[in-house]
Design a protein around this motif. Structure first.
Motif, PDB file in Angstrom:
ATOM      1  N   ALA A  13     105.945 -21.161 140.943  1.00 18.40           N
ATOM      2  CA  ALA A  13     105.374 -20.703 142.214  1.00 18.40           C
ATOM      3  C   ALA A  13     105.851 -19.305 142.582  1.00 18.40           C
ATOM      4  CB  ALA A  13     105.726 -21.694 143.325  1.00 18.40           C
ATOM      5  N   LEU A  14     107.142 -19.028 142.364  1.00 16.71           N
ATOM      6  CA  LEU A  14     107.680 -17.709 142.687  1.00 16.71           C
ATOM      7  C   LEU A  14     107.155 -16.636 141.749  1.00 16.71           C
ATOM      8  CD1 LEU A  14     111.404 -18.563 143.555  1.00 16.71           C
ATOM      9  CD2 LEU A  14     109.528 -18.081 145.135  1.00 16.71           C
ATOM     10  N   ASN A  15     106.820 -17.022 140.525  1.00 15.54           N
ATOM     11  CA  ASN A  15     106.205 -16.077 139.597  1.00 15.54           C
ATOM     12  C   ASN A  15     104.792 -15.717 140.038  1.00 15.54           C
ATOM     13  OD1 ASN A  15     108.371 -15.792 137.830  1.00 15.54           O
ATOM     14  ND2 ASN A  15     107.733 -17.515 136.550  1.00 15.54           N
ATOM     15  N   GLU A  16     104.070 -16.694 140.580  1.00 19.80           N
ATOM     16  CA  GLU A  16     102.677 -16.489 140.984  1.00 19.80           C
ATOM     17  C   GLU A  16     102.572 -15.823 142.348  1.00 19.80           C
ATOM     18  OE1 GLU A  16     101.055 -20.412 140.783  1.00 19.80           O
ATOM     19  OE2 GLU A  16     100.914 -20.417 138.580  1.00 19.80           O
ATOM     20  N   ASN A  17     103.476 -16.149 143.244  1.00 23.07           N
ATOM     21  CA  ASN A  17     103.443 -15.598 144.600  1.00 23.07           C
ATOM     22  C   ASN A  17     104.877 -15.529 145.118  1.00 23.07           C
ATOM     23  OD1 ASN A  17     102.637 -14.754 147.192  1.00 23.07           O
ATOM     24  ND2 ASN A  17     102.435 -16.875 147.895  1.00 23.07           N
ATOM     25  N   TYR A  18     105.522 -14.401 144.895  1.00 16.17           N
ATOM     26  CA  TYR A  18     106.941 -14.301 145.215  1.00 16.17           C
ATOM     27  C   TYR A  18     107.191 -14.436 146.706  1.00 16.17           C
ATOM     28  CZ  TYR A  18     111.722 -12.702 145.577  1.00 16.17           C
ATOM     29  OH  TYR A  18     113.057 -12.635 145.872  1.00 16.17           O
ATOM     30  N   LEU A  19     108.214 -15.199 147.047  1.00 18.38           N
ATOM     31  CA  LEU A  19     108.649 -15.375 148.426  1.00 18.38           C
ATOM     32  C   LEU A  19     110.134 -15.053 148.518  1.00 18.38           C
ATOM     33  CD1 LEU A  19     106.943 -18.825 149.147  1.00 18.38           C
ATOM     34  CD2 LEU A  19     106.173 -16.603 149.995  1.00 18.38           C
ATOM     35  N   PHE A  25     110.806  -9.705 155.588  1.00 19.82           N
ATOM     36  CA  PHE A  25     110.755 -10.462 154.348  1.00 19.82           C
ATOM     37  C   PHE A  25     109.646 -11.509 154.409  1.00 19.82           C
ATOM     38  CE2 PHE A  25     115.158  -8.933 154.546  1.00 19.82           C
ATOM     39  CZ  PHE A  25     115.287  -8.366 153.285  1.00 19.82           C
ATOM     40  N   LYS A  26     109.244 -11.977 153.249  1.00 18.50           N
ATOM     41  CA  LYS A  26     108.130 -12.912 153.151  1.00 18.50           C
ATOM     42  C   LYS A  26     108.623 -14.343 152.998  1.00 18.50           C
ATOM     43  CE  LYS A  26     103.853 -13.735 150.532  1.00 18.50           C
ATOM     44  NZ  LYS A  26     103.042 -13.298 149.360  1.00 18.50           N
ATOM     45  N   THR A  27     108.136 -15.230 153.864  1.00 23.26           N
ATOM     46  CA  THR A  27     108.489 -16.643 153.791  1.00 23.26           C
ATOM     47  C   THR A  27     107.229 -17.468 153.548  1.00 23.26           C
ATOM     48  OG1 THR A  27     108.191 -17.137 156.154  1.00 23.26           O
ATOM     49  CG2 THR A  27     110.325 -16.233 155.476  1.00 23.26           C
ATOM     50  N   GLY A  28     107.425 -18.695 153.094  1.00 22.80           N
ATOM     51  CA  GLY A  28     106.270 -19.551 152.863  1.00 22.80           C
ATOM     52  C   GLY A  28     106.658 -20.932 152.360  1.00 22.80           C
ATOM     53  N   PHE A  29     105.643 -21.708 152.105  1.00 24.37           N
ATOM     54  CA  PHE A  29     105.786 -23.097 151.677  1.00 24.37           C
ATOM     55  C   PHE A  29     105.380 -23.216 150.214  1.00 24.37           C
ATOM     56  CE2 PHE A  29     103.673 -27.295 151.165  1.00 24.37           C
ATOM     57  CZ  PHE A  29     104.728 -28.127 151.476  1.00 24.37           C
ATOM     58  N   ILE A  30     106.168 -23.913 149.423  1.00 26.31           N
ATOM     59  CA  ILE A  30     105.802 -24.170 148.029  1.00 26.31           C
ATOM     60  C   ILE A  30     105.362 -25.620 147.903  1.00 26.31           C
ATOM     61  CG2 ILE A  30     106.616 -24.317 145.644  1.00 26.31           C
ATOM     62  CD1 ILE A  30     108.403 -21.985 146.116  1.00 26.31           C
ATOM     63  N   ALA A  31     104.077 -25.807 147.726  1.00 25.08           N
ATOM     64  CA  ALA A  31     103.541 -27.153 147.549  1.00 25.08           C
ATOM     65  C   ALA A  31     104.058 -27.731 146.239  1.00 25.08           C
ATOM     66  CB  ALA A  31     102.015 -27.116 147.547  1.00 25.08           C
ATOM     67  N   GLY A  32     104.494 -28.943 146.267  1.00 28.89           N
ATOM     68  CA  GLY A  32     104.986 -29.596 145.058  1.00 28.89           C
ATOM     69  C   GLY A  32     106.488 -29.516 144.898  1.00 28.89           C
ATOM     70  N   ALA A  33     107.132 -28.608 145.623  1.00 27.83           N
ATOM     71  CA  ALA A  33     108.595 -28.472 145.520  1.00 27.83           C
ATOM     72  C   ALA A  33     109.262 -29.386 146.537  1.00 27.83           C
ATOM     73  CB  ALA A  33     109.010 -27.026 145.740  1.00 27.83           C
ATOM     74  N   ASN A  71     115.939 -28.234 151.976  1.00 28.17           N
ATOM     75  CA  ASN A  71     115.179 -27.837 150.795  1.00 28.17           C
ATOM     76  C   ASN A  71     114.647 -26.430 151.043  1.00 28.17           C
ATOM     77  OD1 ASN A  71     113.555 -27.646 148.526  1.00 28.17           O
ATOM     78  ND2 ASN A  71     112.038 -29.132 149.234  1.00 28.17           N
ATOM     79  N   MET A  72     115.479 -25.441 150.794  1.00 31.76           N
ATOM     80  CA  MET A  72     115.169 -24.072 151.206  1.00 31.76           C
ATOM     81  C   MET A  72     115.680 -23.077 150.178  1.00 31.76           C
ATOM     82  SD  MET A  72     116.514 -22.325 154.750  1.00 31.76           S
ATOM     83  CE  MET A  72     115.977 -20.722 155.335  1.00 31.76           C
ATOM     84  N   GLY A  73     114.853 -22.105 149.833  1.00 27.48           N
ATOM     85  CA  GLY A  73     115.264 -21.048 148.924  1.00 27.48           C
ATOM     86  C   GLY A  73     115.353 -19.723 149.652  1.00 27.48           C
ATOM     87  N   ILE A  74     116.298 -18.892 149.275  1.00 30.31           N
ATOM     88  CA  ILE A  74     116.463 -17.585 149.903  1.00 30.31           C
ATOM     89  C   ILE A  74     117.062 -16.620 148.880  1.00 30.31           C
ATOM     90  CG2 ILE A  74     118.661 -18.389 150.889  1.00 30.31           C
ATOM     91  CD1 ILE A  74     118.313 -16.365 153.132  1.00 30.31           C
ATOM     92  N   SER A  75     116.479 -15.452 148.767  1.00 32.63           N
ATOM     93  CA  SER A  75     117.002 -14.471 147.818  1.00 32.63           C
ATOM     94  C   SER A  75     118.327 -13.899 148.317  1.00 32.63           C
ATOM     95  CB  SER A  75     115.994 -13.338 147.615  1.00 32.63           C
ATOM     96  OG  SER A  75     115.924 -12.518 148.771  1.00 32.63           O
ATOM     97  N   GLY A 114     110.327 -22.821 151.623  1.00 29.42           N
ATOM     98  CA  GLY A 114     110.684 -24.178 151.995  1.00 29.42           C
ATOM     99  C   GLY A 114     109.802 -25.155 151.259  1.00 29.42           C
ATOM    100  N   GLY A 115     110.291 -26.374 151.097  1.00 32.90           N
ATOM    101  CA  GLY A 115     109.512 -27.423 150.475  1.00 32.90           C
ATOM    102  C   GLY A 115     109.521 -28.672 151.331  1.00 32.90           C
ATOM    103  N   ALA A 116     108.777 -29.658 150.913  1.00 31.87           N
ATOM    104  CA  ALA A 116     108.639 -30.891 151.684  1.00 31.87           C
ATOM    105  C   ALA A 116     109.756 -31.870 151.354  1.00 31.87           C
ATOM    106  CB  ALA A 116     107.284 -31.540 151.383  1.00 31.87           C
ATOM    107  N   ASP A 117     109.810 -32.950 152.143  1.00 28.83           N
ATOM    108  CA  ASP A 117     110.693 -34.064 151.809  1.00 28.83           C
ATOM    109  C   ASP A 117     109.854 -35.322 151.663  1.00 28.83           C
ATOM    110  OD1 ASP A 117     110.141 -34.066 154.528  1.00 28.83           O
ATOM    111  OD2 ASP A 117     112.105 -34.764 155.148  1.00 28.83           O
TER     112      ASP A 117
END
Length: 333
Positions: free
Chosen positions: A106-112, A195-203, A161-165, A116-119
């Motif tokens: 997902a980050l390769n296709e649309n870098y954020l 900075f750009k934030t977003g949701f990664i479906a499937g993560a 469930n959160m990613g941050i550079s 965040g992801g779901a639970d």
């Protein structure tokens, strides 16, 4: 720049949870190198021996520090980590085998800069955990804001469930000392910094939620208290949907009053909603018992959040009180 992942996991008196989490990470299908940083937040029941058991299977480090709460502990972990992209987890999650594959793709296709992801509920979870997961994630209860792709505009990544550079962390100084609420606060500060934030479906992660009925009530009560504070700090984050639980509670009280004077159709609408919710919960969870528990969890969630939200708005929104003075238990020193 090539991404090097570091998982940041604060823990407080939960060695058994850490064991389950680390075991799930050994089953990752991907061959991406990654680091695991365990931050022991002043625990009396530490997980040092558990971590040692995985030293030959994971690139893992263990850091013990005085208790300061989850936000500062995550910041401490990110300051010690060697990677350039951090993935923050709660200790009460279990990782799907394809998690890192999904995230990297997902980050390769649309870098954020922050995602965040779901639970979700794992099949091994207790009936109570599954019921509460339904009430927290269903389209009929929260609108699916914790994982429905169609409902994640203005998405606020959550720290279970959160990613941050690393660049974003350094620019924002990471999490504040409020808890809960430290994750949406950081999310909005990240957006304001450009900075750009977003949701990664499937993560998604399997979020166990160390929970009982009293703890669940306490948790959602704090969510209701925190939201007006965040609305004051970040006015652009305000949404009418934050009022829905409060309006639901006030409307239910009003419908009972109307029923006493002979006007029943308001109360009938609530009956129809609860019937649809129960049916949907039974179908979704494939369990009659969990369906009824999910119905009660929704009642607890709406009442506890809704009443706390009204109280907090009275003090924070109308009277303009200092949040730390009114709700000191929401802030770590």
């Amino acid at each position: 720049m090539k991404r090097e992942y570091s998982f940041i996991i604060p823990v407080y008196n939960r060695p058994d949870e850490v064991d389950e989490l680390l075991a799930s990470m050994t089953a990752f299908e991907s061959d991406f190198p990654f680091e695991v940083c365990i931050i022991e937040d002043g625990s009396k029941q530490d997980c040092k021996e558990v971590v040692a058991q995985y030293a030959d299977r994971l690139n893992i480090t263990y850091h013990y520090k005085d208790n300061s709460g989850p936000g500062p502990s995550r910041n401490y972990g990110m300051s010690k980590a060697k990677g350039n992209y951090f993935i923050i987890l709660d200790s009460d999650v279990i990782m799907p085998a394809d998690y890192l594959t999904v995230v990297d793709k997902a980050l390769n296709e649309n870098y954020l800069d922050c995602f965040g992801g779901a639970d979700a509920a794992h099949e091994s979870f207790s009936d109570l955990q599954k019921a509460i997961n339904y009430s927290m994630t269903s389209l009929l209860t929260t609108g699916g804001i914790r994982g429905n792709k169609k409902a994640v505009q203005q998405f606020e990544p959550r720290s279970f469930n959160m990613g941050i550079s690393k660049e974003t962390f350094l620019a924002t100084a990471g999490f504040g000392k409020i808890h809960p609420g430290e994750d949406p606060d950081l999310s909005w500060r990240i957006k304001k910094a450009g900075f750009k934030t977003g949701f990664i479906a499937g993560a998604a992660v399997f979020h166990k939620r160390r929970i009982s009925w009293p703890k669940f009530k306490q948790q959602v009560t704090k969510f209701g208290m925190v939201r007006p504070i965040l609305n004051r700090w970040h006015p652009e984050s305000r949404k009418i949907t934050f009022w829905f639980p409060s309006l639901f509670v006030l409307g239910f009280v009003a419908s009972i009053v109307f029923a006493i004077v002979g006007v029943w159709w308001f109360l009938a609408l609530y009956g129809l909603y609860f019937s649809l919710l129960l049916l949907h919960a039974i179908i979704t969870t494939k369990s009659l018992k969990i369906g009824f528990m999910a119905l009660w969890a929704t009642v607890v969630q709406f009442y506890s959040y809704g009443t706390a939200f009204i109280k907090s708005n009275w003090y924070i929104g109308l009277l303009k009180k200092d949040p730390k003075a009114v709700f000191p238990h929401l802030f770590f020193k």
